[in-house]
Motif scaffolding. Structure first.
Motif, PDB file in Angstrom:
ATOM      1  N   ASP A   1       5.095  -6.816   1.074  1.00 17.73           N
ATOM      2  CA  ASP A   1       4.802  -5.395   0.836  1.00 17.73           C
ATOM      3  C   ASP A   1       3.299  -5.164   0.735  1.00 17.73           C
ATOM      4  O   ASP A   1       2.763  -4.178   1.272  1.00 17.73           O
ATOM      5  CB  ASP A   1       5.483  -4.919  -0.446  1.00 17.73           C
ATOM      6  N   LEU A   2       2.610  -6.067   0.047  1.00 14.36           N
ATOM      7  CA  LEU A   2       1.158  -5.935  -0.071  1.00 14.36           C
ATOM      8  C   LEU A   2       0.473  -6.092   1.284  1.00 14.36           C
ATOM      9  O   LEU A   2      -0.518  -5.402   1.571  1.00 14.36           O
ATOM     10  CB  LEU A   2       0.619  -6.978  -1.050  1.00 14.36           C
ATOM     11  N   THR A   3       0.985  -6.959   2.120  1.00 16.79           N
ATOM     12  CA  THR A   3       0.431  -7.115   3.465  1.00 16.79           C
ATOM     13  C   THR A   3       0.592  -5.828   4.254  1.00 16.79           C
ATOM     14  O   THR A   3      -0.330  -5.389   4.965  1.00 16.79           O
ATOM     15  CB  THR A   3       1.112  -8.279   4.202  1.00 16.79           C
ATOM     16  N   THR A   4       1.741  -5.193   4.135  1.00 19.72           N
ATOM     17  CA  THR A   4       1.968  -3.904   4.803  1.00 19.72           C
ATOM     18  C   THR A   4       0.961  -2.870   4.324  1.00 19.72           C
ATOM     19  O   THR A   4       0.402  -2.102   5.121  1.00 19.72           O
ATOM     20  CB  THR A   4       3.399  -3.407   4.534  1.00 19.72           C
ATOM     21  N   LEU A   5       0.702  -2.852   3.020  1.00 20.71           N
ATOM     22  CA  LEU A   5      -0.285  -1.918   2.486  1.00 20.71           C
ATOM     23  C   LEU A   5      -1.668  -2.183   3.075  1.00 20.71           C
ATOM     24  O   LEU A   5      -2.372  -1.249   3.486  1.00 20.71           O
ATOM     25  CB  LEU A   5      -0.333  -2.022   0.963  1.00 20.71           C
ATOM     26  N   LEU A   6      -2.070  -3.453   3.147  1.00 21.39           N
ATOM     27  CA  LEU A   6      -3.385  -3.783   3.698  1.00 21.39           C
ATOM     28  C   LEU A   6      -3.490  -3.394   5.165  1.00 21.39           C
ATOM     29  O   LEU A   6      -4.547  -2.929   5.620  1.00 21.39           O
ATOM     30  CB  LEU A   6      -3.670  -5.275   3.523  1.00 21.39           C
ATOM     31  N   ILE A   7      -2.423  -3.582   5.909  1.00 20.24           N
ATOM     32  CA  ILE A   7      -2.422  -3.172   7.318  1.00 20.24           C
ATOM     33  C   ILE A   7      -2.685  -1.672   7.432  1.00 20.24           C
ATOM     34  O   ILE A   7      -3.498  -1.219   8.252  1.00 20.24           O
ATOM     35  CB  ILE A   7      -1.082  -3.544   7.987  1.00 20.24           C
ATOM     36  N   LYS A   8      -2.020  -0.892   6.601  1.00 17.25           N
ATOM     37  CA  LYS A   8      -2.184   0.571   6.644  1.00 17.25           C
ATOM     38  C   LYS A   8      -3.592   0.987   6.215  1.00 17.25           C
ATOM     39  O   LYS A   8      -4.149   1.948   6.756  1.00 17.25           O
ATOM     40  CB  LYS A   8      -1.151   1.229   5.725  1.00 17.25           C
ATOM     41  N   LEU A   9      -4.192   0.277   5.270  1.00 20.52           N
ATOM     42  CA  LEU A   9      -5.507   0.670   4.759  1.00 20.52           C
ATOM     43  C   LEU A   9      -6.653   0.174   5.623  1.00 20.52           C
ATOM     44  O   LEU A   9      -7.651   0.881   5.813  1.00 20.52           O
ATOM     45  CB  LEU A   9      -5.696   0.158   3.331  1.00 20.52           C
ATOM     46  N   PHE A  10      -6.553  -1.047   6.163  1.00 20.45           N
ATOM     47  CA  PHE A  10      -7.685  -1.673   6.826  1.00 20.45           C
ATOM     48  C   PHE A  10      -7.720  -1.463   8.338  1.00 20.45           C
ATOM     49  O   PHE A  10      -8.804  -1.391   8.919  1.00 20.45           O
ATOM     50  CB  PHE A  10      -7.697  -3.181   6.535  1.00 20.45           C
ATOM     51  N   ASN A  11      -6.570  -1.400   8.969  1.00 19.92           N
ATOM     52  CA  ASN A  11      -6.564  -1.478  10.429  1.00 19.92           C
ATOM     53  C   ASN A  11      -7.274  -0.325  11.126  1.00 19.92           C
ATOM     54  O   ASN A  11      -7.784  -0.487  12.237  1.00 19.92           O
ATOM     55  CB  ASN A  11      -5.128  -1.595  10.948  1.00 19.92           C
ATOM     56  N   LYS A  12      -7.335   0.834  10.500  1.00 18.31           N
ATOM     57  CA  LYS A  12      -7.992   1.994  11.109  1.00 18.31           C
ATOM     58  C   LYS A  12      -9.307   2.334  10.427  1.00 18.31           C
ATOM     59  O   LYS A  12      -9.874   3.398  10.657  1.00 18.31           O
ATOM     60  CB  LYS A  12      -7.049   3.197  11.090  1.00 18.31           C
ATOM     61  N   ASN A  13      -9.805   1.441   9.588  1.00 19.92           N
ATOM     62  CA  ASN A  13     -11.035   1.711   8.842  1.00 19.92           C
ATOM     63  C   ASN A  13     -12.035   0.585   9.090  1.00 19.92           C
ATOM     64  O   ASN A  13     -11.982  -0.472   8.476  1.00 19.92           O
ATOM     65  CB  ASN A  13     -10.718   1.827   7.345  1.00 19.92           C
ATOM     66  N   LYS A  14     -12.966   0.818  10.021  1.00 13.93           N
ATOM     67  CA  LYS A  14     -13.918  -0.225  10.400  1.00 13.93           C
ATOM     68  C   LYS A  14     -14.889  -0.557   9.273  1.00 13.93           C
ATOM     69  O   LYS A  14     -15.398  -1.676   9.193  1.00 13.93           O
ATOM     70  CB  LYS A  14     -14.668   0.201  11.665  1.00 13.93           C
ATOM     71  N   THR A  15     -15.149   0.408   8.389  1.00 19.89           N
ATOM     72  CA  THR A  15     -16.021   0.132   7.244  1.00 19.89           C
ATOM     73  C   THR A  15     -15.397  -0.912   6.342  1.00 19.89           C
ATOM     74  O   THR A  15     -16.065  -1.868   5.908  1.00 19.89           O
ATOM     75  CB  THR A  15     -16.295   1.419   6.451  1.00 19.89           C
ATOM     76  N   LEU A  16     -14.102  -0.751   6.058  1.00 21.78           N
ATOM     77  CA  LEU A  16     -13.408  -1.740   5.239  1.00 21.78           C
ATOM     78  C   LEU A  16     -13.338  -3.088   5.943  1.00 21.78           C
ATOM     79  O   LEU A  16     -13.474  -4.147   5.311  1.00 21.78           O
ATOM     80  CB  LEU A  16     -11.993  -1.260   4.906  1.00 21.78           C
ATOM     81  N   GLN A  17     -13.153  -3.070   7.251  1.00 19.54           N
ATOM     82  CA  GLN A  17     -13.024  -4.314   8.008  1.00 19.54           C
ATOM     83  C   GLN A  17     -14.303  -5.157   7.969  1.00 19.54           C
ATOM     84  O   GLN A  17     -14.249  -6.380   8.090  1.00 19.54           O
ATOM     85  CB  GLN A  17     -12.667  -4.015   9.455  1.00 19.54           C
ATOM     86  N   ARG A  18     -15.448  -4.488   7.767  1.00 22.53           N
ATOM     87  CA  ARG A  18     -16.712  -5.224   7.725  1.00 22.53           C
ATOM     88  C   ARG A  18     -16.917  -5.939   6.392  1.00 22.53           C
ATOM     89  O   ARG A  18     -17.841  -6.755   6.257  1.00 22.53           O
ATOM     90  CB  ARG A  18     -17.879  -4.271   7.999  1.00 22.53           C
ATOM     91  N   SER A  19     -16.085  -5.636   5.410  1.00 21.22           N
ATOM     92  CA  SER A  19     -16.217  -6.243   4.088  1.00 21.22           C
ATOM     93  C   SER A  19     -15.157  -7.316   3.880  1.00 21.22           C
ATOM     94  O   SER A  19     -13.969  -7.057   4.086  1.00 21.22           O
ATOM     95  CB  SER A  19     -16.067  -5.178   2.999  1.00 21.22           C
ATOM     96  N   PRO A  20     -15.548  -8.516   3.479  1.00 17.49           N
ATOM     97  CA  PRO A  20     -14.537  -9.541   3.175  1.00 17.49           C
ATOM     98  C   PRO A  20     -13.721  -9.131   1.957  1.00 17.49           C
ATOM     99  O   PRO A  20     -14.250  -8.562   0.996  1.00 17.49           O
ATOM    100  CB  PRO A  20     -15.378 -10.791   2.893  1.00 17.49           C
ATOM    101  N   LEU A  21     -12.435  -9.432   2.000  1.00 18.02           N
ATOM    102  CA  LEU A  21     -11.531  -9.081   0.910  1.00 18.02           C
ATOM    103  C   LEU A  21     -11.320 -10.302   0.021  1.00 18.02           C
ATOM    104  O   LEU A  21     -10.956 -11.377   0.489  1.00 18.02           O
ATOM    105  CB  LEU A  21     -10.184  -8.608   1.454  1.00 18.02           C
TER     106      LEU A  21
END
Length: 459
Positions: A142-162
């Motif tokens: 479920d948490l992976t699904t949440l991360l997919i929804k939050l990160f996949n369309k947000n390049k700013t978030l993608q540039r930051s390591p989690l």
């Protein structure tokens, strides 16, 4: 950052401050502050299962490509304890539960992403209780699904390591999420960089923890030989139940063992063995889970963290009052913590299962894994942590065990605050004079530790 800035930024509840929420299927699912410093919302991780998240963009964030700014995902324990409430307002967020600025906020080292996980926790909810998770692996998916929804369309978030940072039972979610996320990243389904995982006072090997309680308390004169014999007898019962696969029975016996420990020790605080349960020894404003009833067994932990604060400072009042009004998108019939007792009940069959193998898999995959633990914790005692670490099959274990520790200090103060040692991608921090809630008990040295874990540009 000054109090007035935070007040304007976070808690003036007007239409000017809030971006109008987006709607999907009649349910508001995203909103935020006008300046973009905060965003929050719901992700429907499965049909009719809604997970709430809250992201704070750090005012200290840098844009140096050579030093990427980290995002810290905080996972609370329980099961059924709210990261959006407890981790945020009681431990590491920008404001405390009196809405005063927190000088030791982890925003100084990274962005903060709080999630009410699993579904049913905090503001998260399910429309049918049968949608609650029954295993840690389900929670990780479920948490992976949440991360997919939050990160996949947000390049700013993608540039930051989690960086996934967990406390207590949250450690089990962290490692299952880590493996699930790695699989999704490899398959091209998730666009993010996993920087590492930190396990703070985490319930990774329940058998090792329950076996540590009696000997530890006997060594510090909190129980006598009679109490030790009684506790050891129940420990062997739990060991046999786990070996037989009777996991729900093992969870019940865990509760019985707690009762024996409480009776033999005159009610020791499971969050700080130097204190009595109910004395506030856990060092939180113990209203923090006042709306969570989970089970009578779990409440024995929470009772030691409760005060009769009432009004300002009471986390349940805060979350179901001013914060719910601020967020605007929480459904009217959703009460913060209203389903948390069911979360614990549905996970009771997985509660006593270990997650040592998952740590091994993460280490073999090259993921940075950090363990940190408070010296005075009982429920997740350092004695138990060291026991499960020594069971790792990781090839670097013997070398790690053989090297010396380095003392930790805080600024110019030369008082020893802890010890640490590292080998390759495994790191361990022993935090002195801290119980279960390390960021609360030792905020200064913990903040330095988080900066090291996340390789934050803001040292």
């Amino acid at each position: 950052m000054c109090k007035s800035h935070f007040a304007v930024l976070l808690f003036i509840i007007t239409a000017i401050c809030i971006i109008l929420p987006h709607f999907h299927g009649g349910l508001a699912n995203a909103a935020g502050t006008q300046d973009g410093s905060e965003q929050w919302g719901y992700v429907e991780v499965r049909p009719r299962a809604h997970m709430f998240w809250w992201h704070y963009k750090s005012p200290y964030r840098t844009q140096d490509p050579s030093k990427p700014w980290p995002i810290i995902l905080w996972l609370q324990g329980g099961p059924g304890a709210s990261g959006v409430g407890i981790g945020n307002f009681e431990e590491v967020g920008p404001l405390d539960n009196f809405l005063n600025p927190r000088n030791s906020t982890w925003l100084k080292k990274g962005d903060l992403l709080f999630v009410d996980n699993p579904v049913g926790t905090g503001y998260s909810f399910v429309e049918d209780k049968e949608l609650l998770v029954k295993t840690d692996e389900e929670a990780g998916r479920d948490l992976t699904t949440l991360l997919i929804k939050l990160f996949n369309k947000n390049k700013t978030l993608q540039r930051s390591p989690l960086y996934i940072v967990a406390e207590s039972y949250g450690g089990k979610y962290a490692v299952t999420l880590g493996l699930s996320a790695l699989k999704a990243i490899k398959a091209g389904k998730l666009k993010l960089t996993l920087g590492g995982i930190a396990l703070g006072n985490s319930w990774m090997s329940p058998m090792d923890f329950v076996a540590s309680w009696g000997p530890l308390l006997k060594d510090v004169s909190r129980i006598d030989n009679s109490g030790l014999v009684k506790s050891n007898s129940l420990v062997e019962t739990i060991r046999q139940q786990i070996a037989n696969g009777s996991m729900k029975e093992a969870t019940k016996s865990w509760g019985d063992l707690e009762g024996v420990i409480m009776d033999s020790s005159n009610s020791v605080d499971f969050y700080n063995f130097l204190s009595d349960s109910g004395s506030g020894g856990g060092s939180l404003t113990t209203s923090m889970i006042s709306t969570i009833s989970v089970t009578n067994k779990y409440l024995r932990h929470l009772d030691s963290l409760r005060v009769t604060a009432g009004g300002d400072g009471d986390l349940g009042t805060l979350m179901n009052g001013v914060i719910k009004k601020k967020l605007k998108i929480i459904p009217k019939d959703v009460t913060w913590g209203g389903q948390s007792d069911l979360v614990f009940e549905y996970l009771s069959g997985d509660f006593m299962s270990p997650k040592i193998n998952e740590v091994d898999k993460l280490l073999r995959a090259g993921v940075n894994v950090t363990v940190y633990n408070g010296q005075l914790d009982l429920i997740c005692a350092t004695k138990g942590v060291e026991a499960w670490v020594e069971k790792l099959k990781w090839e670097g274990l013997n070398k790690f065990l053989s090297i010396d520790r380095t003392p930790m200090y805080c600024g110019a103060d030369r008082k020893t605050r802890g010890f640490t040692k590292s080998y390759k991608n495994f790191h361990f921090y022993w935090i002195l004079e801290a119980g279960h809630f390390v960021p609360v008990n030792q905020p200064c040295v913990t903040l330095d530790m988080v900066g090291n874990i996340t390789r934050s540009p803001n040292k």
